[in-house]
Design a protein around this motif. Structure first.
Motif, PDB file in Angstrom:
ATOM      1  N   ARG A   1       0.818  -1.215   0.000  1.00 49.09           N
ATOM      2  CA  ARG A   1       0.000   0.000   0.000  1.00 49.09           C
ATOM      3  C   ARG A   1       0.854   1.269   0.000  1.00 49.09           C
ATOM      4  O   ARG A   1       0.338   2.374   0.152  1.00 49.09           O
ATOM      5  CB  ARG A   1      -0.910   0.006   1.231  1.00 49.09           C
ATOM      6  N   GLN A   2       2.147   1.139  -0.193  1.00 46.69           N
ATOM      7  CA  GLN A   2       3.041   2.299  -0.159  1.00 46.69           C
ATOM      8  C   GLN A   2       2.681   3.307  -1.245  1.00 46.69           C
ATOM      9  O   GLN A   2       2.407   2.946  -2.380  1.00 46.69           O
ATOM     10  CB  GLN A   2       4.482   1.830  -0.349  1.00 46.69           C
ATOM     11  N   GLY A   3       2.691   4.571  -0.875  1.00 50.33           N
ATOM     12  CA  GLY A   3       2.378   5.640  -1.819  1.00 50.33           C
ATOM     13  C   GLY A   3       2.189   6.945  -1.075  1.00 50.33           C
ATOM     14  O   GLY A   3       3.144   7.542  -0.593  1.00 50.33           O
ATOM     15  N   LEU A   4       0.931   7.380  -0.936  1.00 48.90           N
ATOM     16  CA  LEU A   4       0.646   8.610  -0.206  1.00 48.90           C
ATOM     17  C   LEU A   4       0.265   8.383   1.245  1.00 48.90           C
ATOM     18  O   LEU A   4       0.306   9.307   2.054  1.00 48.90           O
ATOM     19  CB  LEU A   4      -0.490   9.388  -0.889  1.00 48.90           C
ATOM     20  N   GLY A   5      -0.128   7.177   1.598  1.00 49.76           N
ATOM     21  CA  GLY A   5      -0.592   6.910   2.953  1.00 49.76           C
ATOM     22  C   GLY A   5       0.461   7.197   4.003  1.00 49.76           C
ATOM     23  O   GLY A   5       1.618   6.775   3.862  1.00 49.76           O
ATOM     24  N   PRO A   6       0.121   7.895   5.084  1.00 48.46           N
ATOM     25  CA  PRO A   6       1.113   8.239   6.111  1.00 48.46           C
ATOM     26  C   PRO A   6       1.639   7.039   6.881  1.00 48.46           C
ATOM     27  O   PRO A   6       2.793   7.035   7.313  1.00 48.46           O
ATOM     28  CB  PRO A   6       0.346   9.200   7.023  1.00 48.46           C
TER      29      PRO A   6
ATOM     30  N   LYS B   1       2.218  16.674  12.045  1.00 43.59           N
ATOM     31  CA  LYS B   1       3.213  17.743  11.932  1.00 43.59           C
ATOM     32  C   LYS B   1       4.059  17.635  10.673  1.00 43.59           C
ATOM     33  O   LYS B   1       4.731  18.599  10.271  1.00 43.59           O
ATOM     34  CB  LYS B   1       4.120  17.752  13.166  1.00 43.59           C
ATOM     35  N   HIS B   2       4.034  16.457  10.015  1.00 48.90           N
ATOM     36  CA  HIS B   2       4.808  16.267   8.791  1.00 48.90           C
ATOM     37  C   HIS B   2       4.029  16.682   7.538  1.00 48.90           C
ATOM     38  O   HIS B   2       4.605  16.735   6.449  1.00 48.90           O
ATOM     39  CB  HIS B   2       5.245  14.806   8.657  1.00 48.90           C
ATOM     40  N   LEU B   3       2.747  16.965   7.698  1.00 52.88           N
ATOM     41  CA  LEU B   3       1.922  17.305   6.543  1.00 52.88           C
ATOM     42  C   LEU B   3       2.361  18.591   5.847  1.00 52.88           C
ATOM     43  O   LEU B   3       2.393  18.650   4.606  1.00 52.88           O
ATOM     44  CB  LEU B   3       0.453  17.388   6.971  1.00 52.88           C
ATOM     45  N   PRO B   4       2.712  19.675   6.576  1.00 51.37           N
ATOM     46  CA  PRO B   4       3.129  20.907   5.885  1.00 51.37           C
ATOM     47  C   PRO B   4       4.318  20.727   4.944  1.00 51.37           C
ATOM     48  O   PRO B   4       4.380  21.394   3.902  1.00 51.37           O
ATOM     49  CB  PRO B   4       3.461  21.857   7.038  1.00 51.37           C
ATOM     50  N   ALA B   5       5.260  19.861   5.290  1.00 53.14           N
ATOM     51  CA  ALA B   5       6.419  19.650   4.411  1.00 53.14           C
ATOM     52  C   ALA B   5       5.973  19.088   3.064  1.00 53.14           C
ATOM     53  O   ALA B   5       6.503  19.469   2.008  1.00 53.14           O
ATOM     54  CB  ALA B   5       7.419  18.714   5.077  1.00 53.14           C
ATOM     55  N   TYR B   6       4.993  18.176   3.090  1.00 50.22           N
ATOM     56  CA  TYR B   6       4.448  17.634   1.847  1.00 50.22           C
ATOM     57  C   TYR B   6       3.759  18.741   1.042  1.00 50.22           C
ATOM     58  O   TYR B   6       4.001  18.908  -0.160  1.00 50.22           O
ATOM     59  CB  TYR B   6       3.471  16.502   2.149  1.00 50.22           C
ATOM     60  N   GLY B   7       2.919  19.509   1.714  1.00 46.09           N
ATOM     61  CA  GLY B   7       2.218  20.578   1.019  1.00 46.09           C
ATOM     62  C   GLY B   7       3.159  21.613   0.429  1.00 46.09           C
ATOM     63  O   GLY B   7       2.951  22.090  -0.696  1.00 46.09           O
ATOM     64  N   ASP B   8       4.207  21.972   1.175  1.00 41.30           N
ATOM     65  CA  ASP B   8       5.175  22.953   0.674  1.00 41.30           C
ATOM     66  C   ASP B   8       5.806  22.479  -0.624  1.00 41.30           C
ATOM     67  O   ASP B   8       5.953  23.249  -1.581  1.00 41.30           O
ATOM     68  CB  ASP B   8       6.274  23.195   1.715  1.00 41.30           C
TER      69      ASP B   8
ATOM     70  N   ASN C   1       6.405   4.323   8.435  1.00 38.80           N
ATOM     71  CA  ASN C   1       7.160   3.110   8.130  1.00 38.80           C
ATOM     72  C   ASN C   1       8.571   3.417   7.649  1.00 38.80           C
ATOM     73  O   ASN C   1       9.527   2.718   8.001  1.00 38.80           O
ATOM     74  CB  ASN C   1       6.417   2.292   7.066  1.00 38.80           C
ATOM     75  N   LEU C   2       8.727   4.466   6.854  1.00 44.61           N
ATOM     76  CA  LEU C   2      10.010   4.780   6.238  1.00 44.61           C
ATOM     77  C   LEU C   2      10.743   5.923   6.910  1.00 44.61           C
ATOM     78  O   LEU C   2      11.922   6.161   6.610  1.00 44.61           O
ATOM     79  CB  LEU C   2       9.792   5.144   4.759  1.00 44.61           C
ATOM     80  N   GLY C   3      10.057   6.635   7.809  1.00 50.19           N
ATOM     81  CA  GLY C   3      10.643   7.826   8.406  1.00 50.19           C
ATOM     82  C   GLY C   3      10.229   9.064   7.626  1.00 50.19           C
ATOM     83  O   GLY C   3       9.893   8.982   6.445  1.00 50.19           O
ATOM     84  N   PRO C   4      10.268  10.231   8.269  1.00 50.04           N
ATOM     85  CA  PRO C   4       9.748  11.439   7.620  1.00 50.04           C
ATOM     86  C   PRO C   4      10.484  11.846   6.352  1.00 50.04           C
ATOM     87  O   PRO C   4       9.847  12.321   5.409  1.00 50.04           O
ATOM     88  CB  PRO C   4       9.862  12.509   8.715  1.00 50.04           C
ATOM     89  N   LYS C   5      11.793  11.679   6.298  1.00 49.34           N
ATOM     90  CA  LYS C   5      12.531  12.119   5.118  1.00 49.34           C
ATOM     91  C   LYS C   5      12.255  11.215   3.923  1.00 49.34           C
ATOM     92  O   LYS C   5      11.854  11.690   2.843  1.00 49.34           O
ATOM     93  CB  LYS C   5      14.032  12.155   5.418  1.00 49.34           C
ATOM     94  N   THR C   6      12.480   9.915   4.096  1.00 46.97           N
ATOM     95  CA  THR C   6      12.241   8.979   2.997  1.00 46.97           C
ATOM     96  C   THR C   6      10.758   8.874   2.685  1.00 46.97           C
ATOM     97  O   THR C   6      10.370   8.757   1.514  1.00 46.97           O
ATOM     98  CB  THR C   6      12.808   7.589   3.343  1.00 46.97           C
ATOM     99  N   GLY C   7       9.925   8.933   3.728  1.00 46.60           N
ATOM    100  CA  GLY C   7       8.488   8.896   3.512  1.00 46.60           C
ATOM    101  C   GLY C   7       8.010  10.049   2.654  1.00 46.60           C
ATOM    102  O   GLY C   7       7.182   9.878   1.751  1.00 46.60           O
ATOM    103  N   LEU C   8       8.532  11.237   2.923  1.00 48.01           N
ATOM    104  CA  LEU C   8       8.167  12.402   2.116  1.00 48.01           C
ATOM    105  C   LEU C   8       8.629  12.228   0.672  1.00 48.01           C
ATOM    106  O   LEU C   8       7.892  12.569  -0.269  1.00 48.01           O
ATOM    107  CB  LEU C   8       8.785  13.662   2.724  1.00 48.01           C
ATOM    108  N   GLN C   9       9.826  11.693   0.479  1.00 43.73           N
ATOM    109  CA  GLN C   9      10.320  11.464  -0.886  1.00 43.73           C
ATOM    110  C   GLN C   9       9.371  10.549  -1.659  1.00 43.73           C
ATOM    111  O   GLN C   9       9.071  10.796  -2.834  1.00 43.73           O
ATOM    112  CB  GLN C   9      11.719  10.852  -0.836  1.00 43.73           C
TER     113      GLN C   9
END
Length: 463
Positions: free
Chosen positions: A259-264, A314-321, A270-278
């Motif tokens: 299910r990897q993709g956009l799901g948090p 708290k990680h959502l703004p980084a994605y939106g930016d 699962n991957l951490g904020p940096k890799t997850g955001l990528q």
């Protein structure tokens, strides 16, 4: 997506408008969007949150999993909305409340209901109902689901007041008969009613649909309607946009999350904020760059349960930016608004011709050496896979699902609501072994050729 000259003009106009939009603020564009709008030429994100009491509310009086009431507070709801606003200023989101969340009289749930109503009044957010906490047809009869829909939608209207009526229902999975009921009896014409590629994970299986909007058949919710006789006037929407390469797996096959993709949960947690955001940005780009040019519009969608909490929000703004930096014309619509936009653009499934191409991100099961091509339309869905780093390697069919064939849903209950016939991407059955396109039966080749003759011109040729 469409090959007609009219569609090309619409797309060119949409692209020109997107360029003009860069000169205006993101917030003002979202604040001034009309209720009904064309879809072509737009990049759209739909963002949903689910508010529940129990992890899985099987029925009105039976639940599975823990009572999550202590983790649902008005402060967490506020945190999610504030972080969403930072990510997409002026955007609108959808709040889906479960059966118990609509009537729980504990102080926190009363405060939450008042808060989301205020968000509707202040921002135009949509408030709606989620039956069964994603798995209603797995646990309830169609008749019971219809009763739940009817009663809960009345509660939502009463809660919001002013004659409010949601334009969409969030459901995870929803049987064809229930989507037909929504359209014909409740006058709701959009439903998050399929979870694309879901198989061997969580509490239900439902692989076999197309991943972009379609009108479902009365035979099976995963099957696009073939004509007026089986047409349901309810736009069926996916719940989570996935990486196509990871999604071809069953469950956690190979140690990867399908299910990897956009799901948090599958990315940030699962991957951490940096890799997850990528991975989130990579998956979005599949639809907003190449997918946008192929299909005439781009759509990414995701559900963030409120129970995930501020440490995730708290990680959502980084994605939106990053999304707004790369695609300044992106718009955040409610599920109902997006469904209406599709419905105003397409009256049936005849012109649907979705196409996607992906080379992997290199992140946890999204192999950089593989290229997958998806073709999805009213007649069938077809996936071709090959190693693009190997000279001369020919594509193989890993999924060919014909929608002209008879399909049936389970009578009631049961885990597996998938639609699988010729070859399925999950590889769960003996007949799911990948084959060359030219090794398919002659009948299937002829069926594909009517839609995609270019695939047969040369071995491995790209369209």
């Amino acid at each position: 997506m469409l090959c007609s000259s009219l569609a090309c003009l619409i797309l060119i106009f949409g692209l020109a408008c997107a360029g003009c939009a860069k000169r205006s603020s993101y917030a003002s564009r979202n604040a001034s969007l009309p209720t009904k709008q064309p879809l072509l030429g737009k990049r759209v994100i739909t963002f949903v949150s689910v508010i529940r009491v129990n992890q899985i509310e099987v029925s009105r009086d039976r639940s599975v999993g823990e009572d999550e009431g202590h983790r649902h507070t008005v402060a967490e709801v506020q945190s999610l909305r504030e972080n969403f606003a930072k990510a997409f200023p002026g955007g609108r989101m959808t709040w889906a409340l479960s059966w118990l969340a609509l009537q729980d009289q504990r102080e926190n749930y009363q405060a939450i209901r008042k808060q989301v109503v205020e968000y509707h009044r202040q921002f135009g957010d949509e408030i709606t109902f989620i039956p069964g906490a994603y798995f209603a047809p797995m646990y309830n009869s169609r008749e019971q689901v219809n009763k739940d829909l009817h009663d809960a939608l009345q509660w939502v209207s009463k809660m919001v007041g002013g004659g409010y009526r949601p334009k969409c229902v969030i459901a995870g999975f929803l049987a064809a008969d229930n989507q037909r009921y929504l359209a014909e009896q409740e006058n709701i014409h959009a439903c998050q009613g399929t979870i694309w590629s879901q198989y061997g994970i969580d509490n239900g299986d439902g692989d076999g649909s197309i991943s972009y909007p379609y009108y479902p058949s009365r035979e099976h919710y995963c099957k696009p309607a073939q004509g007026a006789a089986d047409f349901i006037d309810c736009v069926c929407l996916d719940g989570w946009t996935c990486d196509f390469l990871t999604a071809r797996r069953t469950g956690f096959a190979g140690g990867y999350n399908s299910r990897q993709g956009l799901g948090p949960i599958e990315t940030l947690m699962n991957l951490g904020p940096k890799t997850g955001l990528q991975e989130q940005v990579f998956t979005t780009a599949l639809h907003f760059d190449d997918g946008f040019m192929r299909n005439g519009f781009g759509w990414a969608t995701v559900i963030w349960e409120t129970v995930l909490g501020t440490n995730t929000f708290k990680h959502l703004p980084a994605y939106g930016d990053e999304i707004r930096r790369r695609w300044p014309d992106v718009q955040c619509l409610t599920e109902g608004e997006f469904g209406e936009a599709f419905r105003s653009q397409f009256k049936d499934n005849r012109k649907l011709d979705y196409r996607f191409v992906e080379r992997g991100s290199g992140i946890h099961g999204s192999e950089t050496n593989l290229e997958i091509r998806w073709f999805m339309n009213r007649d069938f869905r077809l996936a071709l896979l090959h190693d693009w780093t190997v000279a001369g390697e020919r594509e193989k069919v890993i999924d060919f699902t014909r929608y002209d064939l008879k399909a049936t849903e389970p009578k009631d209950f049961g885990r597996n609501w998938s639609l699988m016939n010729r070859i399925n991407q999950k590889g769960a059955r003996p007949q799911d072994k990948p084959v060359l396109l030219t090794d398919l039966p002659d009948e299937d080749q002829a069926f594909i050729r009517r839609r995609l003759p270019q695939l047969f011109q040369t071995a491995g040729a790209k369209n």
